[in-house]
Design a protein around this motif. Sequence first.
Motif, PDB file in Angstrom:
ATOM      1  N   PRO A 185     -36.166  54.414   4.877  1.00 42.49           N
ATOM      2  CA  PRO A 185     -37.245  54.777   3.941  1.00 42.49           C
ATOM      3  C   PRO A 185     -36.726  55.210   2.566  1.00 42.49           C
ATOM      4  O   PRO A 185     -37.515  55.319   1.617  1.00 42.49           O
ATOM      5  CB  PRO A 185     -37.943  55.935   4.656  1.00 42.49           C
ATOM      6  CG  PRO A 185     -36.882  56.549   5.486  1.00 42.49           C
ATOM      7  CD  PRO A 185     -35.979  55.423   5.919  1.00 42.49           C
ATOM      8  N   THR A 186     -35.420  55.449   2.478  1.00 42.39           N
ATOM      9  CA  THR A 186     -34.899  55.977   1.205  1.00 42.39           C
ATOM     10  C   THR A 186     -33.762  55.154   0.618  1.00 42.39           C
ATOM     11  O   THR A 186     -33.717  54.925  -0.588  1.00 42.39           O
ATOM     12  CB  THR A 186     -34.409  57.439   1.387  1.00 42.39           C
ATOM     13  OG1 THR A 186     -33.453  57.474   2.458  1.00 42.39           O
ATOM     14  CG2 THR A 186     -35.567  58.370   1.680  1.00 42.39           C
ATOM     15  N   CYS A 187     -32.815  54.726   1.437  1.00 40.70           N
ATOM     16  CA  CYS A 187     -31.645  54.041   0.883  1.00 40.70           C
ATOM     17  C   CYS A 187     -31.045  53.125   1.948  1.00 40.70           C
ATOM     18  O   CYS A 187     -30.524  53.603   2.964  1.00 40.70           O
ATOM     19  CB  CYS A 187     -30.616  55.084   0.417  1.00 40.70           C
ATOM     20  SG  CYS A 187     -29.198  54.399  -0.459  1.00 40.70           S
ATOM     21  N   GLY A 188     -31.106  51.836   1.735  1.00 38.99           N
ATOM     22  CA  GLY A 188     -30.560  50.908   2.724  1.00 38.99           C
ATOM     23  C   GLY A 188     -30.151  49.589   2.083  1.00 38.99           C
ATOM     24  O   GLY A 188     -30.425  49.324   0.902  1.00 38.99           O
ATOM     25  N   HIS A 189     -29.472  48.744   2.917  1.00 41.98           N
ATOM     26  CA  HIS A 189     -28.979  47.457   2.410  1.00 41.98           C
ATOM     27  C   HIS A 189     -28.926  46.450   3.551  1.00 41.98           C
ATOM     28  O   HIS A 189     -28.637  46.799   4.697  1.00 41.98           O
ATOM     29  CB  HIS A 189     -27.587  47.625   1.810  1.00 41.98           C
ATOM     30  CG  HIS A 189     -27.014  46.353   1.276  1.00 41.98           C
ATOM     31  ND1 HIS A 189     -27.514  45.672   0.193  1.00 41.98           N
ATOM     32  CD2 HIS A 189     -25.940  45.610   1.706  1.00 41.98           C
ATOM     33  CE1 HIS A 189     -26.794  44.607  -0.064  1.00 41.98           C
ATOM     34  NE2 HIS A 189     -25.833  44.528   0.864  1.00 41.98           N
ATOM     35  N   THR A 190     -29.188  45.191   3.207  1.00 42.94           N
ATOM     36  CA  THR A 190     -29.115  44.089   4.162  1.00 42.94           C
ATOM     37  C   THR A 190     -28.137  43.050   3.642  1.00 42.94           C
ATOM     38  O   THR A 190     -28.293  42.544   2.516  1.00 42.94           O
ATOM     39  CB  THR A 190     -30.495  43.445   4.369  1.00 42.94           C
ATOM     40  OG1 THR A 190     -31.431  44.426   4.840  1.00 42.94           O
ATOM     41  CG2 THR A 190     -30.419  42.297   5.356  1.00 42.94           C
ATOM     42  N   TYR A 191     -27.133  42.765   4.435  1.00 41.80           N
ATOM     43  CA  TYR A 191     -26.142  41.764   4.029  1.00 41.80           C
ATOM     44  C   TYR A 191     -26.735  40.364   4.182  1.00 41.80           C
ATOM     45  O   TYR A 191     -27.398  40.054   5.190  1.00 41.80           O
ATOM     46  CB  TYR A 191     -24.872  41.886   4.864  1.00 41.80           C
ATOM     47  CG  TYR A 191     -24.013  43.096   4.476  1.00 41.80           C
ATOM     48  CD1 TYR A 191     -23.117  42.996   3.429  1.00 41.80           C
ATOM     49  CD2 TYR A 191     -24.122  44.293   5.176  1.00 41.80           C
ATOM     50  CE1 TYR A 191     -22.337  44.093   3.070  1.00 41.80           C
ATOM     51  CE2 TYR A 191     -23.353  45.386   4.828  1.00 41.80           C
ATOM     52  CZ  TYR A 191     -22.453  45.300   3.758  1.00 41.80           C
ATOM     53  OH  TYR A 191     -21.692  46.384   3.404  1.00 41.80           O
ATOM     54  N   GLN A 192     -26.420  39.525   3.201  1.00 42.07           N
ATOM     55  CA  GLN A 192     -26.916  38.150   3.211  1.00 42.07           C
ATOM     56  C   GLN A 192     -25.835  37.138   3.566  1.00 42.07           C
ATOM     57  O   GLN A 192     -26.147  36.021   3.974  1.00 42.07           O
ATOM     58  CB  GLN A 192     -27.499  37.811   1.831  1.00 42.07           C
ATOM     59  CG  GLN A 192     -28.600  38.716   1.362  1.00 42.07           C
ATOM     60  CD  GLN A 192     -29.806  38.695   2.311  1.00 42.07           C
ATOM     61  OE1 GLN A 192     -30.174  37.637   2.893  1.00 42.07           O
ATOM     62  NE2 GLN A 192     -30.437  39.847   2.498  1.00 42.07           N
ATOM     63  N   GLN A 193     -24.591  37.538   3.428  1.00 40.46           N
ATOM     64  CA  GLN A 193     -23.475  36.649   3.716  1.00 40.46           C
ATOM     65  C   GLN A 193     -22.416  37.404   4.518  1.00 40.46           C
ATOM     66  O   GLN A 193     -22.233  38.616   4.334  1.00 40.46           O
ATOM     67  CB  GLN A 193     -22.841  36.122   2.413  1.00 40.46           C
ATOM     68  CG  GLN A 193     -23.762  35.294   1.539  1.00 40.46           C
ATOM     69  CD  GLN A 193     -24.076  33.955   2.181  1.00 40.46           C
ATOM     70  OE1 GLN A 193     -23.295  33.392   2.995  1.00 40.46           O
ATOM     71  NE2 GLN A 193     -25.247  33.389   1.857  1.00 40.46           N
ATOM     72  N   LEU A 247     -15.472  47.282   6.203  1.00 43.46           N
ATOM     73  CA  LEU A 247     -16.609  46.886   7.026  1.00 43.46           C
ATOM     74  C   LEU A 247     -16.636  45.355   7.175  1.00 43.46           C
ATOM     75  O   LEU A 247     -16.939  44.638   6.221  1.00 43.46           O
ATOM     76  CB  LEU A 247     -17.919  47.362   6.384  1.00 43.46           C
ATOM     77  CG  LEU A 247     -19.194  47.035   7.162  1.00 43.46           C
ATOM     78  CD1 LEU A 247     -19.231  47.799   8.492  1.00 43.46           C
ATOM     79  CD2 LEU A 247     -20.417  47.363   6.323  1.00 43.46           C
ATOM     80  N   PRO A 248     -16.322  44.889   8.355  1.00 37.97           N
ATOM     81  CA  PRO A 248     -16.451  43.435   8.575  1.00 37.97           C
ATOM     82  C   PRO A 248     -17.920  43.066   8.786  1.00 37.97           C
ATOM     83  O   PRO A 248     -18.679  43.815   9.404  1.00 37.97           O
ATOM     84  CB  PRO A 248     -15.629  43.193   9.849  1.00 37.97           C
ATOM     85  CG  PRO A 248     -15.650  44.500  10.572  1.00 37.97           C
ATOM     86  CD  PRO A 248     -15.731  45.574   9.521  1.00 37.97           C
ATOM     87  N   VAL A 249     -18.300  41.933   8.247  1.00 37.96           N
ATOM     88  CA  VAL A 249     -19.683  41.463   8.369  1.00 37.96           C
ATOM     89  C   VAL A 249     -19.655  40.045   8.954  1.00 37.96           C
ATOM     90  O   VAL A 249     -18.920  39.175   8.472  1.00 37.96           O
ATOM     91  CB  VAL A 249     -20.407  41.461   7.003  1.00 37.96           C
ATOM     92  CG1 VAL A 249     -21.840  40.956   7.156  1.00 37.96           C
ATOM     93  CG2 VAL A 249     -20.372  42.850   6.383  1.00 37.96           C
ATOM     94  N   THR A 250     -20.450  39.865   9.959  1.00 35.27           N
ATOM     95  CA  THR A 250     -20.501  38.555  10.614  1.00 35.27           C
ATOM     96  C   THR A 250     -21.924  38.005  10.618  1.00 35.27           C
ATOM     97  O   THR A 250     -22.891  38.759  10.414  1.00 35.27           O
ATOM     98  CB  THR A 250     -19.989  38.647  12.064  1.00 35.27           C
ATOM     99  OG1 THR A 250     -19.861  37.324  12.606  1.00 35.27           O
ATOM    100  CG2 THR A 250     -20.927  39.469  12.926  1.00 35.27           C
ATOM    101  N   GLU A 251     -21.985  36.738  10.880  1.00 34.04           N
ATOM    102  CA  GLU A 251     -23.296  36.089  10.956  1.00 34.04           C
ATOM    103  C   GLU A 251     -23.467  35.523  12.355  1.00 34.04           C
ATOM    104  O   GLU A 251     -22.604  34.785  12.838  1.00 34.04           O
ATOM    105  CB  GLU A 251     -23.405  34.980   9.919  1.00 34.04           C
ATOM    106  CG  GLU A 251     -24.770  34.327   9.878  1.00 34.04           C
ATOM    107  CD  GLU A 251     -24.882  33.290   8.773  1.00 34.04           C
ATOM    108  OE1 GLU A 251     -26.010  32.939   8.389  1.00 34.04           O
ATOM    109  OE2 GLU A 251     -23.830  32.818   8.282  1.00 34.04           O
ATOM    110  N   LEU A 252     -24.561  35.846  12.989  1.00 30.95           N
ATOM    111  CA  LEU A 252     -24.829  35.371  14.344  1.00 30.95           C
ATOM    112  C   LEU A 252     -25.478  33.978  14.296  1.00 30.95           C
ATOM    113  O   LEU A 252     -26.325  33.710  13.435  1.00 30.95           O
ATOM    114  CB  LEU A 252     -25.741  36.351  15.089  1.00 30.95           C
ATOM    115  CG  LEU A 252     -25.198  37.785  15.264  1.00 30.95           C
ATOM    116  CD1 LEU A 252     -26.220  38.622  16.006  1.00 30.95           C
ATOM    117  CD2 LEU A 252     -23.864  37.769  15.979  1.00 30.95           C
TER     118      LEU A 252
END
Length: 278
Positions: free
Chosen positions: A219-227, A266-271
Amino acid sequence: MLRNVAPVLAVILIAGALAPSAHAEVNTEISDRVVTIIDENRTETRRRPQQPARPTPPRDLDPGHHELRTPADTEKRDNRAPADLAHTLIPECWDAGTELAECQPRTPSTDTPPSRPSRDQVESVVRHLVARLRLPDANPRIGPDPARNEWNKAVVGLPYWLWIDGPTNAATTVTGYGITITMDARRANITFNPGDGTTLTCTTTTAHQPRITPGAPSPTCGHTYQQPSPAGRDHTLSATAHWLIDWTAIGYTGTISLDITDSRTLPVTELQAINVKP
């Protein structure tokens, strides 16, 4: 009978004219200190009363001028503070050509109080002390925690909550370089850099809780990775806490900003979704 008296008077007058006078000729000799009176009957020597010795004039006055120095004259001539009336009289200030100690000029004191520091000087001290303050760390937190899923990675397309732990306010009083400084620090906002080329600044944050429904945005501070992160290279998630320190010292006030930055990998993966036919 008158005939007999007249000759007698004549004899008396003649005798009186020839007799020495009681006020005979007086030879008076006068010297500087002795007066000698000489007549035919007696010689008398009288000593004149000796006049009191003149006081020795002070060195800073013209000999022959024995005027009094007023307090104003004294203060103007030798910076001496005005003395009482007795000390303004020359005889009381001099003894056999030597000026008395109480009449000597007073040396001005050099122990003057230090001047008040300028605002720039005080602020320079404050900045030096602020740099040594121990404010809360800015370690970035992310939730749901990727370390708890089966991939041990953040997932593309999943909303993540961002925040940092620790208090948002702090107050302290410190003393440095002889100055006591009161400082009130407040965290103004936080800038997050997810590592994917984007940034976001949040004035407030909310910590993610396990009971939150999966996939619910912050509700205040967030992020969604796209890649996903590049192969073999994880993203670096950083957080910078921007602090404002209000300070007060010896009548001066001001505000100094201070940034604290921490980070984590922070590793980021795509399912991938795979459709399987029955």
